[in-house]
Scaffold this motif. Structure first.
Motif, mmCIF file in Angstrom:
data_model
loop_
_atom_site.group_PDB
_atom_site.id
_atom_site.type_symbol
_atom_site.label_atom_id
_atom_site.label_comp_id
_atom_site.label_asym_id
_atom_site.label_seq_id
_atom_site.Cartn_x
_atom_site.Cartn_y
_atom_site.Cartn_z
ATOM 1 N N ASP A 73 -0.207 14.968 5.501
ATOM 2 C CA ASP A 73 -0.914 13.858 4.868
ATOM 3 C C ASP A 73 -1.293 14.159 3.417
ATOM 4 O O ASP A 73 -1.678 13.251 2.672
ATOM 5 C CB ASP A 73 -2.170 13.493 5.661
ATOM 6 C CG ASP A 73 -1.841 12.964 7.052
ATOM 7 O OD1 ASP A 73 -0.641 12.808 7.345
ATOM 8 O OD2 ASP A 73 -2.765 12.730 7.844
ATOM 9 N N LYS A 74 -1.183 15.412 3.023
ATOM 10 C CA LYS A 74 -1.452 15.779 1.633
ATOM 11 C C LYS A 74 -0.294 15.390 0.724
ATOM 12 O O LYS A 74 -0.492 15.024 -0.432
ATOM 13 C CB LYS A 74 -1.713 17.283 1.535
ATOM 14 C CG LYS A 74 -2.076 17.770 0.138
ATOM 15 C CD LYS A 74 -2.416 19.250 0.146
ATOM 16 C CE LYS A 74 -2.814 19.733 -1.235
ATOM 17 N NZ LYS A 74 -3.168 21.188 -1.227
ATOM 18 N N VAL A 93 2.418 9.743 2.714
ATOM 19 C CA VAL A 93 1.492 8.618 2.856
ATOM 20 C C VAL A 93 1.639 8.029 4.254
ATOM 21 O O VAL A 93 2.754 7.746 4.711
ATOM 22 C CB VAL A 93 1.763 7.524 1.797
ATOM 23 C CG1 VAL A 93 0.760 6.379 1.950
ATOM 24 C CG2 VAL A 93 1.698 8.098 0.390
ATOM 25 N N ASN A 94 0.512 7.825 4.943
ATOM 26 C CA ASN A 94 0.527 7.212 6.277
ATOM 27 C C ASN A 94 0.906 5.736 6.172
ATOM 28 O O ASN A 94 0.360 5.016 5.353
ATOM 29 C CB ASN A 94 -0.858 7.319 6.924
ATOM 30 C CG ASN A 94 -1.327 8.747 7.076
ATOM 31 O OD1 ASN A 94 -1.644 9.396 6.097
ATOM 32 N ND2 ASN A 94 -1.378 9.234 8.290
ATOM 33 N N TYR A 95 1.821 5.302 7.030
ATOM 34 C CA TYR A 95 2.149 3.877 7.047
ATOM 35 C C TYR A 95 2.057 3.278 8.452
ATOM 36 O O TYR A 95 2.110 2.052 8.606
ATOM 37 C CB TYR A 95 3.543 3.619 6.460
ATOM 38 C CG TYR A 95 4.687 4.076 7.331
ATOM 39 C CD1 TYR A 95 5.228 3.249 8.307
ATOM 40 C CD2 TYR A 95 5.238 5.344 7.172
ATOM 41 C CE1 TYR A 95 6.278 3.667 9.107
ATOM 42 C CE2 TYR A 95 6.278 5.775 7.963
ATOM 43 C CZ TYR A 95 6.792 4.939 8.923
ATOM 44 O OH TYR A 95 7.816 5.365 9.726
ATOM 45 N N VAL A 130 4.481 9.035 8.599
ATOM 46 C CA VAL A 130 4.215 9.171 7.172
ATOM 47 C C VAL A 130 5.535 9.200 6.415
ATOM 48 O O VAL A 130 6.588 9.486 6.984
ATOM 49 C CB VAL A 130 3.393 10.456 6.871
ATOM 50 C CG1 VAL A 130 2.042 10.403 7.578
ATOM 51 C CG2 VAL A 130 4.154 11.716 7.298
ATOM 52 N N ARG A 172 7.340 9.783 2.203
ATOM 53 C CA ARG A 172 7.172 10.112 0.798
ATOM 54 C C ARG A 172 8.453 9.771 0.050
ATOM 55 O O ARG A 172 9.546 9.734 0.625
ATOM 56 C CB ARG A 172 6.840 11.590 0.588
ATOM 57 C CG ARG A 172 7.957 12.581 0.890
ATOM 58 C CD ARG A 172 7.610 14.005 0.405
ATOM 59 N NE ARG A 172 7.808 14.143 -1.017
ATOM 60 C CZ ARG A 172 6.835 14.190 -1.924
ATOM 61 N NH1 ARG A 172 5.577 14.116 -1.561
ATOM 62 N NH2 ARG A 172 7.111 14.302 -3.204
ATOM 63 N N HIS A 204 -2.337 0.389 7.193
ATOM 64 C CA HIS A 204 -3.254 -0.314 6.300
ATOM 65 C C HIS A 204 -3.603 -1.718 6.796
ATOM 66 O O HIS A 204 -4.193 -2.507 6.061
ATOM 67 C CB HIS A 204 -2.669 -0.364 4.879
ATOM 68 C CG HIS A 204 -2.523 0.994 4.265
ATOM 69 N ND1 HIS A 204 -1.412 1.788 4.482
ATOM 70 C CD2 HIS A 204 -3.365 1.708 3.477
ATOM 71 C CE1 HIS A 204 -1.565 2.934 3.828
ATOM 72 N NE2 HIS A 204 -2.727 2.908 3.224
ATOM 73 N N SER A 249 0.818 -1.213 0.000
ATOM 74 C CA SER A 249 0.000 0.000 0.000
ATOM 75 C C SER A 249 0.853 1.264 0.000
ATOM 76 O O SER A 249 0.420 2.304 -0.500
ATOM 77 C CB SER A 249 -0.926 0.020 1.226
ATOM 78 O OG SER A 249 -1.820 -1.065 1.220
ATOM 79 N N VAL A 250 2.059 1.179 0.558
ATOM 80 C CA VAL A 250 2.946 2.345 0.681
ATOM 81 C C VAL A 250 4.277 2.003 0.022
ATOM 82 O O VAL A 250 5.217 1.545 0.680
ATOM 83 C CB VAL A 250 3.147 2.740 2.154
ATOM 84 C CG1 VAL A 250 3.927 4.051 2.250
ATOM 85 C CG2 VAL A 250 1.818 2.878 2.872
#
Length: 330
Positions: free
Chosen positions: A305-306, A309-311, A150, A152, A130, A32-33
């Motif tokens: 969060d914009k 990505v939250n993990y 999070v 990126r 997730h 997912s990430v």
């Protein structure tokens, strides 16, 4: 087939099974990430989980005599004011079963009983973002979200409008000294933001503000700044990540806070500054940027969060102090 789940105390004979399950947990989250990257973290998990099994509190779940999950907490510690607590790190759980929520529920019930008997009142759990069934089990068990991690990938462009009236630069330590007053004032603005509704964080650990200025002079910290009319109006700091599994990742770095003068907010300046910092970090060979922020802070949620990505989430729960110790039937 016997589907009964049986929970037993942590057993060193099952360290390798726990290591495999922890690695599988991580690999599942990377689906997912993708920014997390796929790594063989076996050496990391072996070292950390061995300590958990030797010194911590937890349980292993068995089904048909095969391990299908584990949950482990670090040693109980004093959180302050005499309140004892226990923390389960992100590598402190793993599940190899389609009924993930059910398995973690059994594990938590068994482990929490022992933690309660040892008079630990404050519980902290780290869960992959997730891992929905596991998250839902904890939420339904009265846990609340506290912080989120999070990440990126620096190769992903951050959209931002041109800010031709502003100058962006990475500051060296001489410049940080030169703008000492402005840096402290930006920091003061951030602290005051955290103290008001809906966050209500007293920030006592960050006071006096002037004493924290020395942090910005650390050789490990990078400062990315934005100027307007020769005035420092915003900055972002970056330093080696404190995310445990990423500490040995030479392609990873952490970010701390965004500081924008109050009268310059709402102009997209934070996004433009983040885009500048991201590009400079990428140019220095960094692939991943990690940030930890409080979920109670709506501004942080909207901003980080914009673009990240939250993990993972850290979740907390307080046990009624009258129910600590061995609970006897009445």
């Amino acid at each position: 087939m016997n589907r009964q789940i049986i929970c037993k105390p942590l057993d060193p004979n099952y360290i390798e099974a726990a290591v495999e399950m922890a690695q599988e947990n991580y690999d599942l989250e990377t689906q997912s990430v993708t920014a997390l990257g796929r790594f063989d973290n076996r050496a990391f998990y072996q070292s950390k989980i061995k300590k958990l099994f030797e010194n911590g509190i937890g349980r292993i779940a068995f089904q048909n005599n095969e391990p299908v999950g584990f949950l482990a907490f670090n040693q109980i510690f004093n959180t302050g004011n005499g309140i004892m607590g226990a923390t389960s790190p992100l590598y402190g759980y793993g599940i190899r079963n389609e009924n993930r929520g059910k398995v973690i529920g059994h594990l938590f019930q068994a482990a929490a009983a022992e933690i309660c008997e040892k008079y630990a009142r404050s519980l902290r759990i780290n869960v992959y973002a997730h891992d929905t069934d596991v998250l839902n089990m904890y939420i339904m068990s009265a846990f609340s979200m506290d912080t989120t991690d999070v990440v990126r990938n620096t190769s992903v462009k951050i959209p931002s409008a041109d800010k031709n009236d502003f100058i962006f630069a990475e500051l060296d330590k001489t410049q940080v000294l030169e703008y000492r007053t402005d840096v402290i004032e930006l920091y003061r603005n951030l602290i005051n933001h955290l103290r008001v509704s809906p966050i209500f964080y007293h920030c006592n650990g960050f006071l006096p503000i002037e004493d924290r200025y020395e942090d910005f002079l650390s050789e490990d910290m990078r400062i990315f700044a934005v100027f307007h009319n020769n005035q420092l109006v915003g900055m972002i700091d970056s330093e080696p990540t404190d995310i445990e599994f990423a500490k040995t990742d030479s392609k990873a770095i952490g970010m701390g806070d965004v500081f924008i003068k109050s009268n310059y907010r709402g102009r997209g300046l934070g996004a433009a500054l983040l885009a500048f910092a991201n590009n400079r970090i990428r140019e220095s060979g960094i692939d991943r940027v990690f940030v930890t922020h409080g979920t109670i802070n709506p501004t942080a949620r909207w901003f980080w969060d914009k673009y990240f990505v939250n993990y993972a989430y850290t979740m907390t729960r307080q046990i009624d102090p009258e129910m600590l110790g061995i609970i006897r039937a009445i």
